[in-house]
Design an enzyme around this catalytic site. Sequence first.
Site, PDB file in Angstrom:
ATOM      1  N   ARG A  99       0.979  -1.666   0.096  1.00  0.00           N
ATOM      2  CA  ARG A  99       0.072   0.148  -0.078  1.00  0.00           C
ATOM      3  C   ARG A  99       1.040   1.503   0.180  1.00  0.00           C
ATOM      4  O   ARG A  99       0.406   2.053  -0.425  1.00  0.00           O
ATOM      5  CB  ARG A  99      -1.088  -0.336   1.343  1.00  0.00           C
ATOM      6  CG  ARG A  99      -2.407  -0.620   1.063  1.00  0.00           C
ATOM      7  CD  ARG A  99      -2.988  -0.704   1.820  1.00  0.00           C
ATOM      8  NE  ARG A  99      -2.406  -1.336   2.881  1.00  0.00           N
ATOM      9  CZ  ARG A  99      -2.878  -2.281   4.368  1.00  0.00           C
ATOM     10  NH1 ARG A  99      -4.234  -1.486   4.935  1.00  0.00           N
ATOM     11  NH2 ARG A  99      -2.430  -3.192   4.862  1.00  0.00           N
ATOM     12  N   HIS A 133      -1.669  -4.513  -4.539  1.00  0.00           N
ATOM     13  CA  HIS A 133      -2.262  -3.222  -4.327  1.00  0.00           C
ATOM     14  C   HIS A 133      -2.743  -2.874  -6.147  1.00  0.00           C
ATOM     15  O   HIS A 133      -3.876  -1.802  -5.561  1.00  0.00           O
ATOM     16  CB  HIS A 133      -1.345  -2.719  -3.231  1.00  0.00           C
ATOM     17  CG  HIS A 133      -2.338  -1.947  -2.957  1.00  0.00           C
ATOM     18  ND1 HIS A 133      -3.734  -1.628  -2.386  1.00  0.00           N
ATOM     19  CD2 HIS A 133      -2.108  -0.035  -2.574  1.00  0.00           C
ATOM     20  CE1 HIS A 133      -4.377   0.126  -2.306  1.00  0.00           C
ATOM     21  NE2 HIS A 133      -3.485   0.596  -2.589  1.00  0.00           N
ATOM     22  N   ASP A 173     -13.190   2.143  -3.659  1.00  0.00           N
ATOM     23  CA  ASP A 173     -12.548   3.170  -3.504  1.00  0.00           C
ATOM     24  C   ASP A 173     -12.397   3.718  -5.025  1.00  0.00           C
ATOM     25  O   ASP A 173     -12.100   2.377  -5.332  1.00  0.00           O
ATOM     26  CB  ASP A 173     -11.529   3.425  -2.671  1.00  0.00           C
ATOM     27  CG  ASP A 173     -10.689   2.197  -2.172  1.00  0.00           C
ATOM     28  OD1 ASP A 173     -10.467   2.353  -3.669  1.00  0.00           O
ATOM     29  OD2 ASP A 173     -10.469   2.162  -1.199  1.00  0.00           O
ATOM     30  N   LYS A 201     -14.840   7.089  -1.508  1.00  0.00           N
ATOM     31  CA  LYS A 201     -13.167   7.313   0.081  1.00  0.00           C
ATOM     32  C   LYS A 201     -12.250   8.314   0.212  1.00  0.00           C
ATOM     33  O   LYS A 201     -11.175   8.548  -0.512  1.00  0.00           O
ATOM     34  CB  LYS A 201     -12.604   5.689   0.008  1.00  0.00           C
ATOM     35  CG  LYS A 201     -12.353   5.414   1.701  1.00  0.00           C
ATOM     36  CD  LYS A 201     -12.065   4.404   1.819  1.00  0.00           C
ATOM     37  CE  LYS A 201     -10.464   3.877   1.493  1.00  0.00           C
ATOM     38  NZ  LYS A 201     -10.326   2.707   1.483  1.00  0.00           N
ATOM     39  N   ARG A 203      -9.604   9.573   3.218  1.00  0.00           N
ATOM     40  CA  ARG A 203      -8.922   9.029   4.070  1.00  0.00           C
ATOM     41  C   ARG A 203      -8.546  10.424   5.372  1.00  0.00           C
ATOM     42  O   ARG A 203      -7.683  11.409   4.595  1.00  0.00           O
ATOM     43  CB  ARG A 203      -8.062   7.901   3.944  1.00  0.00           C
ATOM     44  CG  ARG A 203      -8.910   6.686   3.846  1.00  0.00           C
ATOM     45  CD  ARG A 203      -7.811   5.744   4.386  1.00  0.00           C
ATOM     46  NE  ARG A 203      -7.399   3.757   3.519  1.00  0.00           N
ATOM     47  CZ  ARG A 203      -8.183   2.904   4.573  1.00  0.00           C
ATOM     48  NH1 ARG A 203      -8.830   3.179   5.389  1.00  0.00           N
ATOM     49  NH2 ARG A 203      -8.332   2.609   3.895  1.00  0.00           N
ATOM     50  N   ASP A 227     -12.108  -5.874  -3.513  1.00  0.00           N
ATOM     51  CA  ASP A 227     -10.815  -5.320  -3.006  1.00  0.00           C
ATOM     52  C   ASP A 227      -9.812  -6.290  -2.900  1.00  0.00           C
ATOM     53  O   ASP A 227      -9.848  -7.884  -3.543  1.00  0.00           O
ATOM     54  CB  ASP A 227     -11.035  -4.580  -1.487  1.00  0.00           C
ATOM     55  CG  ASP A 227     -10.471  -3.011  -1.419  1.00  0.00           C
ATOM     56  OD1 ASP A 227      -9.690  -2.866  -2.601  1.00  0.00           O
ATOM     57  OD2 ASP A 227     -10.570  -2.614  -0.268  1.00  0.00           O
ATOM     58  N   ASP A 231      -8.022  -4.681   6.135  1.00  0.00           N
ATOM     59  CA  ASP A 231      -7.258  -4.969   6.444  1.00  0.00           C
ATOM     60  C   ASP A 231      -8.185  -4.943   8.267  1.00  0.00           C
ATOM     61  O   ASP A 231      -8.350  -6.139   8.734  1.00  0.00           O
ATOM     62  CB  ASP A 231      -6.422  -4.244   6.232  1.00  0.00           C
ATOM     63  CG  ASP A 231      -5.331  -3.600   7.669  1.00  0.00           C
ATOM     64  OD1 ASP A 231      -5.340  -4.482   8.355  1.00  0.00           O
ATOM     65  OD2 ASP A 231      -4.433  -2.534   7.729  1.00  0.00           O
ATOM     66  N   GLY A 234     -12.207  -1.571   7.794  1.00  0.00           N
ATOM     67  CA  GLY A 234     -12.958  -0.504   8.226  1.00  0.00           C
ATOM     68  C   GLY A 234     -13.619   0.614   6.794  1.00  0.00           C
ATOM     69  O   GLY A 234     -14.995   0.148   6.766  1.00  0.00           O
TER      70      GLY A 234
HETATM   71  C1  R5P Z   1      -6.886   0.242   0.240  1.00  0.00           C
HETATM   72  O1  R5P Z   1      -6.436   1.063  -0.860  1.00  0.00           O
HETATM   73  C2  R5P Z   1      -7.242  -0.605  -0.171  1.00  0.00           C
HETATM   74  O2  R5P Z   1      -7.936  -1.117  -1.039  1.00  0.00           O
HETATM   75  C3  R5P Z   1      -8.093  -1.351   0.892  1.00  0.00           C
HETATM   76  O3  R5P Z   1      -9.827  -0.637   0.720  1.00  0.00           O
HETATM   77  C4  R5P Z   1      -7.275  -0.686   2.351  1.00  0.00           C
HETATM   78  O4  R5P Z   1      -6.833  -0.556   2.194  1.00  0.00           O
HETATM   79  C5  R5P Z   1      -8.074  -1.814   3.526  1.00  0.00           C
HETATM   80  O5  R5P Z   1      -8.166  -1.637   4.865  1.00  0.00           O
HETATM   81  P1  R5P Z   1      -9.340  -1.322   5.821  1.00  0.00           P
HETATM   82  O6  R5P Z   1      -9.690  -2.487   6.067  1.00  0.00           O
HETATM   83  O7  R5P Z   1      -8.629  -1.175   7.202  1.00  0.00           O
HETATM   84  O8  R5P Z   1     -10.146  -0.033   5.935  1.00  0.00           O
END
Ligand code: R5P
Length: 322
Positions: A99, A133, A173, A201, A203, A227, A231, A234
């Site tokens: 990421r 990613h 996103d 989205k 952040r 996706d 992680d 959220g």
């Molecule tokens: C973001 O760009 C990734 O594709 C995932 O959406 C993100 O890393 C997921 O992280 P979390 O589950 O903490 O929101």
Amino acid sequence: MKQYKLFSIDGRPLANEICEHLSTLTDSDIRVGKFKIDQFSDGEFSPQFLESIRDKSVFLTTTLTSSDAIIKLVLSIDAAKRASASEIIIVLPYLAYSRQDRREGHRGSIGGKAIADLIKNAGANKAILFDLHSEQIQGFFDMPVEHIPGWVAFTEYVKELDPTCDWTVCSPDAGGVKRAMRFYQHFVKTHETATFSMLSKLRDKPNSIERMDLIGDVNGRCVILIDDMVDTGGTLLLAAKLLKEAGALKVHAICTHGVLSGPAYDRLSGENGQYLDSLVISTSIPSNFHDKIKTVSCAQPIAKTIFAMTRSVSVAQTLLPL
Ligand code: R5P
């Protein structure tokens, strides 16, 4: 055909599964090679190949989920190089730090590039990577990279999805639109009424979402969120909540890498968890049991890629369509 051996750096059963698939493809008994990693009292690691790899193509599999895993890989590549492997091919179902594919702020690092440099400088010659990613990360590796798109691992699961639903494929996103769109291109062949939508989205800091908005209409539709990873959960659970509030009948998610760190499992069982009907992840990262989670093996596409590389034939044609 190249003479090759496969070793598991992290000792996960995924390597055995890859060998089982390879054995089927080659009609011979392929086994994970003998290898160990000792650890000293101060925490340092010391890898050792327990069989000859002289003049062999050596495939090293490991899931990079931690800084220790990165060090183990780097040391193992070094050991393989010093034991006269003819080429060293790293097989990474999950690449940590991916990421971090651009500089954060004005004086931050590019973590993904730094890790790729470590791997290259240790002596790796080629890489097999799974659902990066962003595809551009391939360029961080100054070596041939075989990139396996995530969707190929989920083709059998997709066949199970209710054909009577009107489906919408959704990216959670803007960064994931390309991946979700690629999935959609295949999905729409079997689910003709499928549409595409996305969420935007914002952040405010890592793992924290300031705002999320839906672009598109999901009223009365079943949604499949695509996706590369889940992680802390959220993104996924806020997306599921918004989609249900916008009238989605079902929300299912396919996230290739189940990182599932920190509050992820609690969130899945918590208030927003109710909006998500199911989560499908691959075995790229080991996960714990949860009644909403289903896992799909990523061993077969990896085995097919190794098979093609050792036969010096097209990886693309061997892998796609599965
Ligand atoms: C973001 O760009 C990734 O594709 C995932 O959406 C993100 O890393 C997921 O992280 P979390 O589950 O903490 O929101």
